[in-house]
Design an enzyme around this catalytic site. Structure first.
Site, mmCIF file in Angstrom:
data_model
loop_
_atom_site.group_PDB
_atom_site.id
_atom_site.type_symbol
_atom_site.label_atom_id
_atom_site.label_comp_id
_atom_site.label_asym_id
_atom_site.label_seq_id
_atom_site.Cartn_x
_atom_site.Cartn_y
_atom_site.Cartn_z
ATOM 1 N N HIS A 49 0.725 -1.128 -0.320
ATOM 2 C CA HIS A 49 0.348 -0.112 0.166
ATOM 3 C C HIS A 49 1.023 1.317 0.239
ATOM 4 O O HIS A 49 0.753 1.742 0.776
ATOM 5 C CB HIS A 49 -0.693 -0.240 0.738
ATOM 6 C CG HIS A 49 -1.883 -1.162 1.078
ATOM 7 N ND1 HIS A 49 -1.834 -2.339 1.675
ATOM 8 C CD2 HIS A 49 -3.421 -0.597 1.257
ATOM 9 C CE1 HIS A 49 -3.235 -3.042 1.458
ATOM 10 N NE2 HIS A 49 -4.379 -2.232 1.000
ATOM 11 N N HIS A 286 -4.276 3.751 -4.193
ATOM 12 C CA HIS A 286 -4.201 2.119 -2.716
ATOM 13 C C HIS A 286 -3.088 1.429 -2.441
ATOM 14 O O HIS A 286 -2.796 1.871 -1.351
ATOM 15 C CB HIS A 286 -5.849 2.764 -3.088
ATOM 16 C CG HIS A 286 -5.682 1.826 -1.085
ATOM 17 N ND1 HIS A 286 -6.063 2.071 0.044
ATOM 18 C CD2 HIS A 286 -6.173 0.560 -0.821
ATOM 19 C CE1 HIS A 286 -5.826 1.607 0.888
ATOM 20 N NE2 HIS A 286 -6.582 0.419 0.007
ATOM 21 N N GLU A 446 -20.381 -1.521 22.669
ATOM 22 C CA GLU A 446 -19.969 -3.504 23.545
ATOM 23 C C GLU A 446 -18.896 -3.165 22.443
ATOM 24 O O GLU A 446 -17.983 -3.619 22.551
ATOM 25 C CB GLU A 446 -21.158 -3.739 23.028
ATOM 26 C CG GLU A 446 -22.609 -3.916 23.801
ATOM 27 C CD GLU A 446 -23.532 -3.125 23.176
ATOM 28 O OE1 GLU A 446 -24.372 -3.274 24.017
ATOM 29 O OE2 GLU A 446 -23.459 -2.607 22.456
ATOM 30 N N HIS A 510 -32.017 -12.478 22.387
ATOM 31 C CA HIS A 510 -30.902 -12.269 23.477
ATOM 32 C C HIS A 510 -30.512 -13.789 24.219
ATOM 33 O O HIS A 510 -29.529 -13.656 24.607
ATOM 34 C CB HIS A 510 -31.177 -11.294 24.699
ATOM 35 C CG HIS A 510 -31.491 -10.288 24.193
ATOM 36 N ND1 HIS A 510 -32.140 -9.720 23.757
ATOM 37 C CD2 HIS A 510 -31.327 -9.132 25.102
ATOM 38 C CE1 HIS A 510 -32.542 -8.828 23.427
ATOM 39 N NE2 HIS A 510 -32.000 -7.666 24.530
#
Length: 722
Positions: A49, A286, A446, A510
Site C-alpha cells: 500500500h 491505494h 459494546e 438475547h
C-alpha cells in the site's frame, strides 16, 4: 539550522524541536526520498500500500521530528507519547519513520523485507504490537481509533491518581492517524463520541484526507460534513489544506492541538494519495505497486536517479540524528522527576512503580473470598461474579471496570466506587466522577468498549487491567475487538452475563446459543463458563493469572444451585475435573455452566429409574483443559473406558465432538418464554434427558462404545431444538 534543545517547560508541554525556515530544503529532500523509498519498497515484491504512505510523508516529518516525545533507545519509556496508526495498511509510513529516527531493529534491510517471504521480517502488512515502536496492532479499520481513546484514558487515569503539584509525572499525548475508511467504521464513531464526552484533551486524531477508498472516490458512498460531525461529538477541529508539503503548518496545527485545554482535537489534513505517481489522486494508488515504469517517473519527478533503488542519503539521516539524544535526555529528565517524586510522595511512588512493572499493589489472592464465605443458596452467577470481582476492584488500583449501560444487570459496581468522568461533568441523574475514577460508563457501545479496553491494557503491560461487562449476546458486537485483544496478547477480562436460554422472556435475540463456539475456537482466549460461585472464583483466578490472554467469564442471569460440596476453584484452572465420581460408571455426563444442574439431576434419575451409574465432569474451559498432561485428561474423561461421554449444554454442539460421543444440546435459536419454560420447551429436563442417555448406554452395551466412533449423536428428541 534547526534547534532541538530540551525545553525548560514541564515535560510534555513544549515542542521538542522548532521548525525553522532553514529546515525547508532538508524537508524537501526528506519528502522526496521518503516517497521514492516507499515506491521502491512496494515495487520490489509487486505489492503493498504505497499511496497513503507517500501522501502522509509531511505529517510524519511533523510528528517524528518536531512534535512527538519519545525515545528510540528505549521504546517502552513510560511517559512517551503514544502513536497509533489506525489506517494500518499504510504501515510503511510508520516503519520508515521508525527506521529514520533510529529504532535499532528497523534497519533498511528490514524495511526491504516488507511483503517478502522472510520469516524474521518485522515489517508485516499491518503494524503489530510486538515490534518496537508499535503501540497496538492495527488493520481492521477503526479499531485503532478506539485503542487510541483507551491509551488517552489511561494517561488521564494515571495522571489523576499519581500526579502532584510540581510533579507532572504522567502527561503524554496520544496521536492517532486515520484515513477515510476509518471514519466510516461504526467502532470509530462510537469511540469519537465517548472521547468527546470524556473531553480527552490529550488525544489528537490526524485525518489523512485524500478522499479515496478501494472502490473509488469517497463521495460515491459518503458525503457527510466530517468537521461538523466531529464538532457535534465534542471535538476541536483544525484544517490544513496542503498536507503534502506544508510541514510547518502541520507542526503548528499539531502543537495547537496538544495545547487544547478541554477537548480532543481532530486535525483534518488534505493530502494526495500516491503523490508523484501517474495514478495520484486515484483509487489505483491505494493498494498496489505502481509498476517499474511509474516508479522511474516518480523518481524523476522528485529529482532522484531512476536507476537507483532504496536510496536514503546521509543528509536525510543527519536530519533525524538529534532524535536519539533528545529522547535520552527526555528520559533522564523524567527519571529525575520520578526520583524526586519518590522522596516527597513515597507511598504513591511505591504503588506507581509496582504498576509500572505490571504488578498488583496488593496480594490479590487474599482478596478473593474463600469457599466458606459463599452461600449455599441458589444464586445467579452474575451475582457470584460481583461477589468476587467487586472486592478486587475496590482494592486493586490496576482494575478499571466498565459496562455498556448495564450497571444494574451485571453486578460490577462496588461500594464507594468512583466513575471515570470529566471532572466538570454534572449529569441529570447525579452520577458524576473525575479522571481518577475506575468505573467506566461506556454507553451502548459494546464494540468500542472492548476496543478501548485493549488500549487501556496496551498502555503499559499490567499497569491497567480493564474489565468490561455486558450480556453475552452483545459480545458478538464486540467480537472484532475481543479478537484483536487476543491477537495482541492483552490481558482483559470480559464479564458476559445472561449467557443462556435461561435469560428467558427477552427471547432468541438475547439467547446466545452459538456465540460460545466462536470464542472457544478463537486462539489465545480463555472462555470460561463456571457452574457455581466456587467455580466463578476459579474463573477469576485463571483470568488474573493469564497475563498474556483475554478472558471471557460466561455467567447466568437466573439463580442456580450451588455445588460447594463438589465444586473446586483449582479444578477450573485445569479446564475440567471430576465433579461427582462414580466407580464403574456406565456413562460420563459433561456438565457446563448454567446447565450443570441438568447433568447432576440426570445422574440421579439415571440411577433411580434406570439403574445406570453416571459420573459427572465439570468442563468450564476447553482451552485450559487442552494444555493439561495427557494422563490427567485421560483420567478425567476416561478415554479408555467402555462408557460413553455425553455433553449437556444448551448451546450449539460444535467443538464438543473431540471430548464427547453424544450431546444433549441446541441446534436452533431460542424462544421467548420464562427461563425455566424455555429450558423445558427445548427438552432440558432431567426426566427427558435421562431416557435418551439410557438408550445410548443400552446401545453401547449391545454394540460396544466403538460403534459411536465417527458417529456423534444428537440425543435431544425435542423437535423445537432443531
Amino acid at each position: 539550522m534547526s534547534p532541538s534543545a530540551i525545553p525548560q517547560q514541564p515535560q510534555g508541554t513544549a515542542p521538542v524541536a522548532t521548525f525553522m525556515k532553514d529546515d525547508e530544503p532538508k524537508v524537501k529532500l526528506v519528502l522526496n526520498q521518503f516517497r521514492c523509498l516507499i515506491a521502491d519498497l512496494c515495487q520490489q515484491f509487486n505489492g503493498g500500500h504505497p499511496g497513503s504512505a507517500m501522501g502522509m510523508a509531511a505529517i510524519g516529518i511533523a510528528l517524528w521530528k518536531y512534535v512527538m516525545r519519545y525515545s528510540p533507545n528505549n521504546p517502552s519509556f513510560f511517559n512517551r507519547d503514544r502513536f497509533v496508526l489506525s489506517n494500518g495498511h499504510t504501515c510503511l509510513f510508520q516503519y520508515t519513520f521508525l527506521h529514520l529516527t533510529g529504532y535499532k531493529d528497523m534497519t533498511l534491510e528490514q524495511l526491504k523485507s516488507y511483503h517478502s517471504a522472510r520469516y524474521d521480517s518485522i515489517c508485516p502488512g499491518h503494524p503489530e504490537i510486538e515490534i518496537e515502536g508499535i503501540e497496538v496492532t492495527t488493520g481492521p479499520l477503526g479499531q485503532g481509533v478506539a485503542n487510541a481513546v483507551g491509551l488517552a484514558m489511561a494517561t488521564k487515569s494515571l495522571a489523576a491518581t499519581y500526579n502532584r503539584p510540581g510533579f507532572e509525572l504522567i502527561n503524554n499525548t496520544t496521536w492517532c492517524m486515520v484515513g477515510d475508511a476509518c471514519l466510516q467504521e461504526g467502532v470509530a464513531l462510537e469511540a469519537f463520541q465517548a472521547a468527546g464526552h470524556w473531553r480527552l484533551n490529550n488525544l489528537v486524531v490526524i485525518y489523512d484526507n485524500n478522499q479515496i477508498t478501494c472502490d473509488g472516490s469517497v463521495d460515491m458512498c459518503n458525503t457527510e460534513d466530517i468537521n461538523g460531525k466531529m464538532r457535534a461529538c465534542g471535538w476541536n477541529v483544525i484544517e490544513i489544506m496542503d498536507g503534502c508539503y506544508d510541514v510547518e503548518g502541520i507542526v503548528k496545527a499539531l502543537l495547537n492541538a496538544k495545547r487544547s485545554r478541554d477537548k480532543p482535537t481532530f486535525v483534518n489534513i488534505r493530502t494526495v494519495i500516491g503523490i508523484g505517481s501517474k495514478v495520484a489522486g486515484d483509487a489505483k494508488a491505494h493498494g498496489a505497486a505502481y509498476g517499474s515504469d511509474d516508479v522511474r517517473s516518480i523518481k524523476q519527478a522528485f529529482g532522484m536517479n531512476p536507476d537507483e533503488h532504496f536510496v536514503v542519503h546521509d543528509e536525510v539521516y543527519s536530519y533525524f540524528a538529534d532524535i536519539k539524544p533528545r529522547g535520552d535526555a527526555l528520559e533522564r529528565e523524567w527519571n529525575s522527576l520520578l526520583l524526586a517524586y519518590g522522596e516527597r510522595h513515597g507511598q504513591a511512588h511505591s504503588e506507581l512503580r509496582l504498576r509500572m512493572e505490571g504488578k498488583f499493589p496488593k496480594d490479590w489472592r487474599s482478596i478473593i473470598p474463600t469457599r466458606e464465605n459463599f452461600s449455599s443458596q441458589p444464586m445467579a452467577f452474575r451475582a457470584s461474579a460481583g461477589a468476587i470481582c467487586n472486592p478486587l476492584s475496590a482494592n486493586l488500583t490496576n482494575f478499571m471496570v466498565g459496562t455498556a449501560d448495564l450497571s444494574p444487570s451485571v453486578s460490577m459496581t462496588w461500594e464507594n466506587k468512583l466513575d471515570f468522568q470529566h471532572p466538570g461533568l454534572e449529569t441529570e441523574c447525579g452520577i458524576n466522577g473525575n479522571y481518577s475514577g475506575r468505573y467506566i460508563h461506556y454507553g451502548i457501545r459494546e464494540h468500542a468498549m472492548a476496543a478501548i479496553a485493549n488500549g487501556l491494557a496496551a498502555f503499559s503491560k499490567g499497569t491497567i487491567l480493564p474489565v468490561t461487562s455486558t450480556f453475552f449476546m452483545f459480545y458478538i458486537y464486540a467480537a472484532p475487538a475481543v479478537r484483536m485483544g487476543a491477537l495482541q496478547g492483552l490481558q482483559t477480562i470480559h464479564i458476559a452475563t445472561h449467557d443462556s436460554i435461561g435469560t428467558g422472556e427477552d427471547g432468541p435475540t438475547h439467547q446466545p446459543v452459538a456465540l460460545a463456539q466462536l470464542y472457544r475456537a478463537m486462539p489465545n482466549i480463555l472462555y470460561i463458563r463456571p457452574c457455581d460461585t466456587e467455580e466463578t472464583a476459579g474463573a477469576f483466578i485463571a483470568a488474573l493469572e493469564a497475563r498474556d490472554t483475554p478472558t471471557i467469564i460466561s455467567l447466568s442471569r437466573q439463580k442456580l444451585p450451588q455445588y460447594l460440596e463438589h465444586s473446586c476453584r483449582d479444578g477450573v484452572q485445569k479446564g475440567a475435573y471430576v465433579l461427582i465420581e462414580e466407580r464403574d460408571a456406565d456413562v460420563t455426563l459433561l456438565g457446563v455452566g448454567a446447565e450443570m444442574c441438568f447433568a447432576v439431576e440426570t445422574r440421579v434419575v439415571l440411577r433411580e429409574k434406570f439403574g445406570i451409574k453416571a459420573r459427572v465432569v465439570s468442563f468450564p474451559c476447553q482451552r485450559l483443559f487442552e494444555v493439561q498432561p495427557l494422563a490427567y485428561k485421560r483420567d478425567v474423561l476416561r478415554y479408555q473406558s467402555h462408557a460413553p461421554r455425553v455433553i449437556i449444554e444448551a448451546y450449539a454442539v460444535h467443538g464438543w465432538e473431540r471430548y464427547a460421543d453424544a450431546g444433549y444440546t441446541m441446534a436452533s435459536f431460542g424462544k421467548s418464554l420464562p427461563g425455566k419454560e424455555a429450558y423445558k420447551y427445548f427438552g432440558f429436563d432431567e426426566t427427558v434427558i435421562a431416557p435418551e442417555v439410557a438408550k445410548l448406554v443400552a446401545d453401547v452395551k449391545e454394540h460396544g462404545v466403538e460403534s459411536l466412533r465417527g458417529e456423534f449423536r444428537d440425543l435431544n428428541p425435542i423437535k423445537g431444538h432443531h
